[in-house]
Design a protein around this motif. Structure first.
Motif, PDB file in Angstrom:
ATOM      1  N   GLY A 130     -36.752 -78.171 -19.233  1.00  0.00           N
ATOM      2  CA  GLY A 130     -36.153 -77.887 -17.938  1.00  0.00           C
ATOM      3  C   GLY A 130     -35.897 -76.438 -17.610  1.00  0.00           C
ATOM      4  O   GLY A 130     -35.238 -76.140 -16.608  1.00  0.00           O
ATOM      5  N   TYR A 131     -36.416 -75.517 -18.398  1.00  0.00           N
ATOM      6  CA  TYR A 131     -36.228 -74.098 -18.112  1.00  0.00           C
ATOM      7  C   TYR A 131     -37.376 -73.607 -17.234  1.00  0.00           C
ATOM      8  O   TYR A 131     -38.529 -73.992 -17.440  1.00  0.00           O
ATOM      9  N   ARG A 132     -37.051 -72.767 -16.278  1.00  0.00           N
ATOM     10  CA  ARG A 132     -38.080 -72.240 -15.380  1.00  0.00           C
ATOM     11  C   ARG A 132     -38.222 -70.743 -15.601  1.00  0.00           C
ATOM     12  O   ARG A 132     -37.252 -70.036 -15.891  1.00  0.00           O
ATOM     13  N   ARG A 133     -39.437 -70.292 -15.457  1.00  0.00           N
ATOM     14  CA  ARG A 133     -39.698 -68.876 -15.679  1.00  0.00           C
ATOM     15  C   ARG A 133     -39.086 -68.044 -14.564  1.00  0.00           C
ATOM     16  O   ARG A 133     -39.128 -68.428 -13.383  1.00  0.00           O
ATOM     17  N   ILE A 134     -38.506 -66.911 -14.925  1.00  0.00           N
ATOM     18  CA  ILE A 134     -37.879 -66.002 -13.978  1.00  0.00           C
ATOM     19  C   ILE A 134     -38.351 -64.586 -14.278  1.00  0.00           C
ATOM     20  O   ILE A 134     -38.902 -64.317 -15.347  1.00  0.00           O
ATOM     21  N   PRO A 135     -38.139 -63.660 -13.341  1.00  0.00           N
ATOM     22  CA  PRO A 135     -38.453 -62.256 -13.644  1.00  0.00           C
ATOM     23  C   PRO A 135     -37.636 -61.794 -14.855  1.00  0.00           C
ATOM     24  O   PRO A 135     -36.499 -62.236 -15.061  1.00  0.00           O
ATOM     25  N   ASN A 136     -38.216 -60.930 -15.638  1.00  0.00           N
ATOM     26  CA  ASN A 136     -37.486 -60.420 -16.798  1.00  0.00           C
ATOM     27  C   ASN A 136     -36.180 -59.787 -16.353  1.00  0.00           C
ATOM     28  O   ASN A 136     -36.128 -59.051 -15.371  1.00  0.00           O
ATOM     29  N   PHE A 137     -35.120 -60.078 -17.077  1.00  0.00           N
ATOM     30  CA  PHE A 137     -33.793 -59.635 -16.667  1.00  0.00           C
ATOM     31  C   PHE A 137     -33.200 -58.665 -17.683  1.00  0.00           C
ATOM     32  O   PHE A 137     -33.611 -58.605 -18.843  1.00  0.00           O
ATOM     33  N   GLY A 138     -32.218 -57.928 -17.243  1.00  0.00           N
ATOM     34  CA  GLY A 138     -31.441 -57.070 -18.123  1.00  0.00           C
ATOM     35  C   GLY A 138     -32.281 -56.132 -18.965  1.00  0.00           C
ATOM     36  O   GLY A 138     -33.171 -55.435 -18.468  1.00  0.00           O
ATOM     37  N   HIS A 139     -31.999 -56.124 -20.243  1.00  0.00           N
ATOM     38  CA  HIS A 139     -32.690 -55.229 -21.174  1.00  0.00           C
ATOM     39  C   HIS A 139     -34.174 -55.558 -21.307  1.00  0.00           C
ATOM     40  O   HIS A 139     -34.942 -54.752 -21.829  1.00  0.00           O
ATOM     41  N   TYR A 140     -34.585 -56.736 -20.867  1.00  0.00           N
ATOM     42  CA  TYR A 140     -35.976 -57.151 -21.012  1.00  0.00           C
ATOM     43  C   TYR A 140     -36.831 -56.787 -19.802  1.00  0.00           C
ATOM     44  O   TYR A 140     -38.036 -57.017 -19.804  1.00  0.00           O
ATOM     45  N   ALA A 141     -36.226 -56.221 -18.781  1.00  0.00           N
ATOM     46  CA  ALA A 141     -36.924 -55.990 -17.515  1.00  0.00           C
ATOM     47  C   ALA A 141     -38.181 -55.148 -17.682  1.00  0.00           C
ATOM     48  O   ALA A 141     -39.183 -55.382 -17.005  1.00  0.00           O
ATOM     49  N   ALA A 142     -38.143 -54.171 -18.568  1.00  0.00           N
ATOM     50  CA  ALA A 142     -39.282 -53.268 -18.714  1.00  0.00           C
ATOM     51  C   ALA A 142     -40.218 -53.660 -19.851  1.00  0.00           C
ATOM     52  O   ALA A 142     -41.185 -52.949 -20.127  1.00  0.00           O
ATOM     53  N   SER A 143     -39.952 -54.788 -20.499  1.00  0.00           N
ATOM     54  CA  SER A 143     -40.761 -55.191 -21.649  1.00  0.00           C
ATOM     55  C   SER A 143     -41.963 -56.014 -21.199  1.00  0.00           C
ATOM     56  O   SER A 143     -41.813 -57.102 -20.651  1.00  0.00           O
ATOM     57  N   GLU A 144     -43.155 -55.497 -21.469  1.00  0.00           N
ATOM     58  CA  GLU A 144     -44.369 -56.198 -21.068  1.00  0.00           C
ATOM     59  C   GLU A 144     -44.635 -57.434 -21.915  1.00  0.00           C
ATOM     60  O   GLU A 144     -45.401 -58.309 -21.511  1.00  0.00           O
ATOM     61  N   LEU A 145     -44.020 -57.524 -23.073  1.00  0.00           N
ATOM     62  CA  LEU A 145     -44.234 -58.666 -23.952  1.00  0.00           C
ATOM     63  C   LEU A 145     -43.121 -59.704 -23.882  1.00  0.00           C
ATOM     64  O   LEU A 145     -43.158 -60.710 -24.577  1.00  0.00           O
ATOM     65  N   SER A 146     -42.139 -59.462 -23.026  1.00  0.00           N
ATOM     66  CA  SER A 146     -41.051 -60.423 -22.853  1.00  0.00           C
ATOM     67  C   SER A 146     -41.408 -61.441 -21.783  1.00  0.00           C
ATOM     68  O   SER A 146     -42.073 -61.126 -20.794  1.00  0.00           O
ATOM     69  N   VAL A 147     -40.936 -62.661 -21.974  1.00  0.00           N
ATOM     70  CA  VAL A 147     -41.053 -63.732 -20.998  1.00  0.00           C
ATOM     71  C   VAL A 147     -39.673 -64.372 -20.891  1.00  0.00           C
ATOM     72  O   VAL A 147     -39.103 -64.785 -21.912  1.00  0.00           O
ATOM     73  N   CYS A 148     -39.129 -64.449 -19.687  1.00  0.00           N
ATOM     74  CA  CYS A 148     -37.751 -64.912 -19.512  1.00  0.00           C
ATOM     75  C   CYS A 148     -37.691 -66.233 -18.744  1.00  0.00           C
ATOM     76  O   CYS A 148     -38.527 -66.513 -17.884  1.00  0.00           O
ATOM     77  N   TYR A 149     -36.666 -67.007 -19.071  1.00  0.00           N
ATOM     78  CA  TYR A 149     -36.447 -68.321 -18.473  1.00  0.00           C
ATOM     79  C   TYR A 149     -34.967 -68.509 -18.161  1.00  0.00           C
ATOM     80  O   TYR A 149     -34.105 -67.815 -18.711  1.00  0.00           O
ATOM     81  N   GLU A 150     -34.689 -69.495 -17.297  1.00  0.00           N
ATOM     82  CA  GLU A 150     -33.316 -69.895 -17.081  1.00  0.00           C
ATOM     83  C   GLU A 150     -33.266 -71.371 -16.716  1.00  0.00           C
ATOM     84  O   GLU A 150     -34.258 -71.969 -16.298  1.00  0.00           O
ATOM     85  N   ARG A 151     -32.088 -71.948 -16.881  1.00  0.00           N
ATOM     86  CA  ARG A 151     -31.850 -73.330 -16.493  1.00  0.00           C
ATOM     87  C   ARG A 151     -30.452 -73.445 -15.945  1.00  0.00           C
ATOM     88  O   ARG A 151     -29.490 -72.941 -16.540  1.00  0.00           O
ATOM     89  N   ALA A 152     -30.324 -74.087 -14.785  1.00  0.00           N
ATOM     90  CA  ALA A 152     -29.008 -74.383 -14.237  1.00  0.00           C
ATOM     91  C   ALA A 152     -28.445 -75.584 -14.976  1.00  0.00           C
ATOM     92  O   ALA A 152     -29.141 -76.578 -15.196  1.00  0.00           O
ATOM     93  N   LEU A 153     -27.186 -75.496 -15.376  1.00  0.00           N
ATOM     94  CA  LEU A 153     -26.533 -76.579 -16.089  1.00  0.00           C
ATOM     95  C   LEU A 153     -25.806 -77.476 -15.090  1.00  0.00           C
ATOM     96  O   LEU A 153     -25.042 -76.987 -14.258  1.00  0.00           O
TER      97      LEU A 153
END
Length: 206
Positions: A130-153
């Motif tokens: 149930g996690y959806r991909r989102i733009p890289n956030f916080g410290h990961y914003a500039a990382s080309e190898l990071s992939v970020c997700y979030e899920r509403a509880l």
């Protein structure tokens, strides 16, 4: 529910927690090819809200996961890891369910996480849960190898999943199918593509 698993909160510096994080770091190094660099600050005892261990029927620590508060009802899933021998058995799903339930108890409404481009197994696991991909956030914003997700509880779902302390057994609701989960947690780890792990060596490392 998996009757052979027990979830328990432990201090960040508990010997089993330290050992699992070290194993996770070794896999990250093998996956990405560098031993140290992380796109964001590694979790510490000071900023880890809760650290959970999964133990099997014999008492051995077979997986872990942690939460870090980001503020405003948002938390971050950290240090998800499952030992190689217990991967693809549903352990990761149980740990993630426990973290989500703990976040719900704390009134958090969103969980975010970061993994890496070299961990398609981790990405598939989170998407299944149930996690959806989102733009890289916080410290990961500039990382080309990071992939970020979030899920509403969803509060009702979190309340239903919650099991009061002391922790005993916790399983994901039946509608969540077990699968090859984050073998090693989110990839807040080395951020340089390296040799792939052997087949079956899932390394979702946080």
């Amino acid at each position: 529910m998996r009757p052979d698993l027990r979830i328990e909160p432990v201090p960040f510096d508990h010997p089993d927690a330290v050992a699992l994080r070290a194993a996770q770091r070794a896999e990250l190094t093998a996956r990405y090819g560098t031993p140290d660099s992380e796109p964001g600050p590694a979790p510490t005892a000071a900023d880890t809200t809760v650290f959970l261990l999964a133990r099997d029927a014999g008492g051995d620590a077979v997986g872990c996961g942690a939460l870090r508060a980001l503020g405003g009802g948002v938390g971050e899933v950290k240090r998800m890891y499952v030992v190689p021998a217990r991967r693809r058995t549903g352990v990761a799903g149980v740990v993630l369910a426990a973290l989500e339930a703990e976040a719900g108890r704390r009134g958090w409404t969103v969980l975010k996480l970061e993994t890496g481009t070299e961990q398609p197994d981790a990405m598939a696991f989170y998407e299944r849960h149930g996690y959806r991909r989102i733009p890289n956030f916080g410290h990961y914003a500039a990382s080309e190898l990071s992939v970020c997700y979030e899920r509403a509880l969803v509060p009702d779902a979190m309340n239903a999943a919650a099991i009061p302390l002391p922790w005993s057994r916790l399983g994901r609701p039946a509608r969540r199918s077990p699968g090859a989960g984050p073998a090693a947690g989110h990839a807040h780890g080395p951020r340089k593509a390296g040799p792939a792990l052997p087949a079956g060596g899932s390394a979702e490392l946080a």
